[in-house]
Scaffold this motif. Structure first.
Motif, PDB file in Angstrom:
ATOM      1  N   ASP A 177       0.917  -1.011   0.086  1.00 32.41           N
ATOM      2  CA  ASP A 177       0.160  -0.149  -0.072  1.00 32.41           C
ATOM      3  C   ASP A 177       0.719   1.266  -0.095  1.00 32.41           C
ATOM      4  OD1 ASP A 177      -2.701   0.997  -0.081  1.00 32.41           O
ATOM      5  OD2 ASP A 177      -1.930   2.025   1.890  1.00 32.41           O
ATOM      6  N   ASP A 178       1.912   1.214   0.821  1.00 30.01           N
ATOM      7  CA  ASP A 178       2.854   2.481   0.872  1.00 30.01           C
ATOM      8  C   ASP A 178       3.094   2.641  -0.686  1.00 30.01           C
ATOM      9  OD1 ASP A 178       3.001   2.730   3.345  1.00 30.01           O
ATOM     10  OD2 ASP A 178       4.471   1.136   3.623  1.00 30.01           O
ATOM     11  N   LEU A 179       3.699   1.518  -1.390  1.00 32.94           N
ATOM     12  CA  LEU A 179       4.199   1.744  -2.892  1.00 32.94           C
ATOM     13  C   LEU A 179       2.981   2.214  -3.680  1.00 32.94           C
ATOM     14  CD1 LEU A 179       6.239  -1.255  -4.171  1.00 32.94           C
ATOM     15  CD2 LEU A 179       6.927   0.952  -3.614  1.00 32.94           C
TER      16      LEU A 179
ATOM     17  N   GLU B  94       2.178  -0.110 -10.559  1.00 37.37           N
ATOM     18  CA  GLU B  94       0.961  -0.827 -11.222  1.00 37.37           C
ATOM     19  C   GLU B  94       0.923  -2.145 -10.683  1.00 37.37           C
ATOM     20  OE1 GLU B  94      -1.745   0.560 -13.005  1.00 37.37           O
ATOM     21  OE2 GLU B  94      -0.671   1.613 -14.742  1.00 37.37           O
ATOM     22  N   ALA B  95       1.823  -2.747 -10.512  1.00 34.71           N
ATOM     23  CA  ALA B  95       2.063  -4.172  -9.934  1.00 34.71           C
ATOM     24  C   ALA B  95       1.410  -4.141  -8.325  1.00 34.71           C
ATOM     25  CB  ALA B  95       3.113  -4.819  -9.979  1.00 34.71           C
ATOM     26  N   ALA B  96       1.865  -3.141  -7.610  1.00 36.27           N
ATOM     27  CA  ALA B  96       1.444  -2.758  -6.475  1.00 36.27           C
ATOM     28  C   ALA B  96      -0.115  -2.613  -6.313  1.00 36.27           C
ATOM     29  CB  ALA B  96       2.145  -1.671  -5.707  1.00 36.27           C
TER      30      ALA B  96
ATOM     31  N   ARG C  92      -6.525  -2.478  -8.486  1.00 40.76           N
ATOM     32  CA  ARG C  92      -6.508  -1.124  -8.829  1.00 40.76           C
ATOM     33  C   ARG C  92      -5.615  -0.690  -9.945  1.00 40.76           C
ATOM     34  NH1 ARG C  92      -4.904   2.033  -3.777  1.00 40.76           N
ATOM     35  NH2 ARG C  92      -4.026   0.132  -2.843  1.00 40.76           N
ATOM     36  N   ALA C  93      -5.050  -1.453 -10.620  1.00 48.19           N
ATOM     37  CA  ALA C  93      -3.969  -1.052 -11.503  1.00 48.19           C
ATOM     38  C   ALA C  93      -4.940  -0.236 -12.680  1.00 48.19           C
ATOM     39  CB  ALA C  93      -3.370  -2.166 -12.072  1.00 48.19           C
ATOM     40  N   ILE C  94      -4.170   0.899 -13.157  1.00 43.63           N
ATOM     41  CA  ILE C  94      -5.117   1.935 -13.887  1.00 43.63           C
ATOM     42  C   ILE C  94      -4.959   1.284 -15.365  1.00 43.63           C
ATOM     43  CG2 ILE C  94      -5.218   4.119 -14.920  1.00 43.63           C
ATOM     44  CD1 ILE C  94      -5.826   4.070 -11.974  1.00 43.63           C
ATOM     45  N   HIS C  95      -3.861   0.824 -16.063  1.00 42.38           N
ATOM     46  CA  HIS C  95      -3.625   0.463 -17.361  1.00 42.38           C
ATOM     47  C   HIS C  95      -3.984  -1.170 -17.439  1.00 42.38           C
ATOM     48  CE1 HIS C  95      -1.803   4.293 -16.921  1.00 42.38           C
ATOM     49  NE2 HIS C  95      -2.149   4.424 -18.216  1.00 42.38           N
ATOM     50  N   LEU C  96      -4.640  -1.743 -16.511  1.00 42.24           N
ATOM     51  CA  LEU C  96      -5.183  -3.114 -16.772  1.00 42.24           C
ATOM     52  C   LEU C  96      -6.543  -3.133 -16.966  1.00 42.24           C
ATOM     53  CD1 LEU C  96      -2.859  -5.363 -14.520  1.00 42.24           C
ATOM     54  CD2 LEU C  96      -2.801  -5.662 -17.023  1.00 42.24           C
TER      55      LEU C  96
END
Ligand code: NAD
Length: 473
Positions: free
Chosen positions: A442-444, A460-462, A468-472
């Motif tokens: 979550d920090d990342l 994005e992996a985090a 919650r990844a934006i570009h997936l």
């Protein structure tokens, strides 16, 4: 009377020279002894600098550029009529880099007032070190503390003994004057894959014979499978579960590799062979029989977690002790030991030492992989992001690969990061920092990463860990 020092370091590879420099920085009167010679010239830097990491990366860089120009120049709108390989110049560039960096260590030694001598050193009782230079002159030195950093040597196979330029170890494969049309490599570990990549990019047909039935056994399975597919697609032929039976060098220059796998016995004919089946601690002539140093069952010097051996005031670091045979692990141990000798409480977090294989795409990881977490029944969550959805990777034409983050299912603490993709060797440092600072996933997610950058794939992996990844999609 023996010449006296605060610290004597035996070995000037990354472990030994880092230890010597840190000792000197801390005000300790330091002597470093090393016997490495490049041709006729004494050379500091050990295997890593002279016959390992640095020259292999120089050739990986050159061969990659050659292949990129062949395969991608036209896509970029760059047209060339003739592209030719000048292997001699490629080798000269590599040698210049090596000699420049080796001279750099001499300069660092001078600047830090470290004495260093070239020749053979042997530890005797009562912290005495016998030294013999190239002319046979002998001297005895004595020190309060002795740090052993002799490194490792390639393992020779009984059934594929080294033979001049034809059957070689990793060092021999860094200076061939011609590209072998057919190259056989025994062992598909880091060295086999990196050197295999170099010669395959320069035009060789490369076949790797690997005894294990899994590819890259210590790598996260999913990442290892992606790597295997990518490397095979490039033309590296990887034969798993392949046990070498014998190696027969024919007088007409061909070499026959007889091996056996699940399907039976086979013969592979090649022009050159590299054996890359691991390395072993370089302890021959390191200490005399009166020195009762404890070794482990595989011949490594036994040390505690602070690299103290079974004898007071004698330390051992780098490839000669337990843990991964990695230059950066050795340097970190050298610094830790120097600081502990100077009275500091330094420690090394072995769990956070990254590993990298410099293929294309690069493979890098830190911490635990999924298989290890399953074995220890650790509850975990996994978040992944493909470089195919990363803008920067796309513009670099290097969109193959994935970033995978594993975090504890309850605490969200990052347990491991595994990357296959462009500049994985650089990206992994971010994971090391995050893990060393005990960051959660979550920090990342709350940090801002520059756009467009490869680092966004880690972000994005985090994010993907919680969908919650934006570009997936
Ligand atoms: P390795 O242990 O990484 O790989 C050796 C491979 O050879 C293993 O997969 C093993 O199963 C296989 N093998 C062993 N005996 C065999 C046989 N008879 N037939 C077929 N396969 C056989 O060793 P390496 O690649 O030689 O590297 C040596 C050390 O140097 C390693 O510790 C490695 O981590 C280190 N190194 C690191 C890097 C890097 O960090 N990029 C690069 C080069 C070397």
């Amino acid at each position: 009377m023996a010449h006296s020092y605060d610290v004597i370091v035996i070995g000037a590879g990354p472990a030994g020279y880092s230890a010597a420099i840190r000792c000197a920085q801390l005000g300790l009167h330091t002597l470093c002894l090393d016997r490495w010679r490049s041709g006729e010239q004494p050379a500091l830097g050990g295997t890593c600098l002279n016959a390992g990491c640095i020259p292999s990366k120089a050739l990986l860089e050159s061969s990659q550029l050659y292949q990129t120009l062949q395969q991608q120049a036209a896509q970029h709108g760059i047209l060339h009529d003739t592209l030719r390989l000048d292997l001699k110049q490629m080798m000269q560039r590599k040698e210049q880099i090596v000699s420049h960096l080796s001279r750099g260590i001499s300069q660092l030694f001078r600047a830090n007032k470290i004495d260093h001598l070239h020749g053979d050193a042997t530890l005797h009782a009562e912290h005495h070190v016998h030294f013999m230079d190239a002319n046979g002159h002998e001297t005895t030195f004595q020190a309060e503390q002795v740090i052993l950093a002799p490194g490792s040597v390639p393992t020779e196979l009984e059934n594929a003994k080294w033979l001049e330029q034809r059957i070689v170890n990793s060092a021999g494969a860094l200076s061939w004057e011609q590209v072998p049309p057919r190259l056989g490599i025994i062992g598909a570990g880091a060295i086999g894959l990196e050197l295999g990549s170099v010669w395959q990019r320069l035009g060789a047909k490369v076949t790797l014979l690997e005894a294990q039935d899994q590819f890259l056994t210590t790598t996260d399975r999913q990442i290892a499978q992606q790597a295997q597919r990518a490397l095979q697609k490039q033309g590296l032929e990887i034969r798993l579960n392949a046990r070498l039976l014998s190696c027969q060098a024919e007088p007409n220059d061909g070499i026959k590799l007889h091996y056996e796998d699940g399907e039976g016995k086979h013969v592979l004919t090649v022009d050159r062979v590299i054996t890359a089946v691991g390395r072993q601690p370089n302890t021959d002539t390191l200490f005399s029989s009166e020195v009762d140093l404890q070794l482990d069952e595989r011949g490594f010097i036994h040390v505690d977690r602070y690299c103290a051996t079974s004898l007071p005031g004698i330390y051992a670091i780098g490839d000669v002790v337990r843990g991964p045979m990695l230059a950066h692990k050795g340097s970190a141990e050298g610094v830790m030991v120097a600081e502990r000798i100077a009275g500091q409480q330094s420690e090394l977090e072995y769990q956070h030492i990254p590993a990298v294989i410099y293929t294309q795409p690069e493979i890098a990881w830190v911490g635990q992989n999924e298989e290890q977490l399953k074995t220890s029944a650790t509850p975990y969550k996994s978040g992944q992001f493909p470089f195919a959805a990363n803008g920067r990777a796309k513009v670099m034409c290097e969109s193959h690969g994935t970033v995978k983050i594993l975090s504890h299912a309850d605490s969200d603490r990052i347990l491991g990061v595994h990357i296959i993709g462009p500049h994985a060797s650089e990206l992994i440092a971010q994971a090391v920092i995050a893990m060393e600072m005990e960051a959660s996933c979550d920090d990342l997610t709350r940090m801002v990463f520059a756009h467009p950058s490869l680092s966004e794939a880690l972000h994005e992996a985090a994010l993907a860990l919680d969908g919650r990844a934006i570009h997936l999609p």
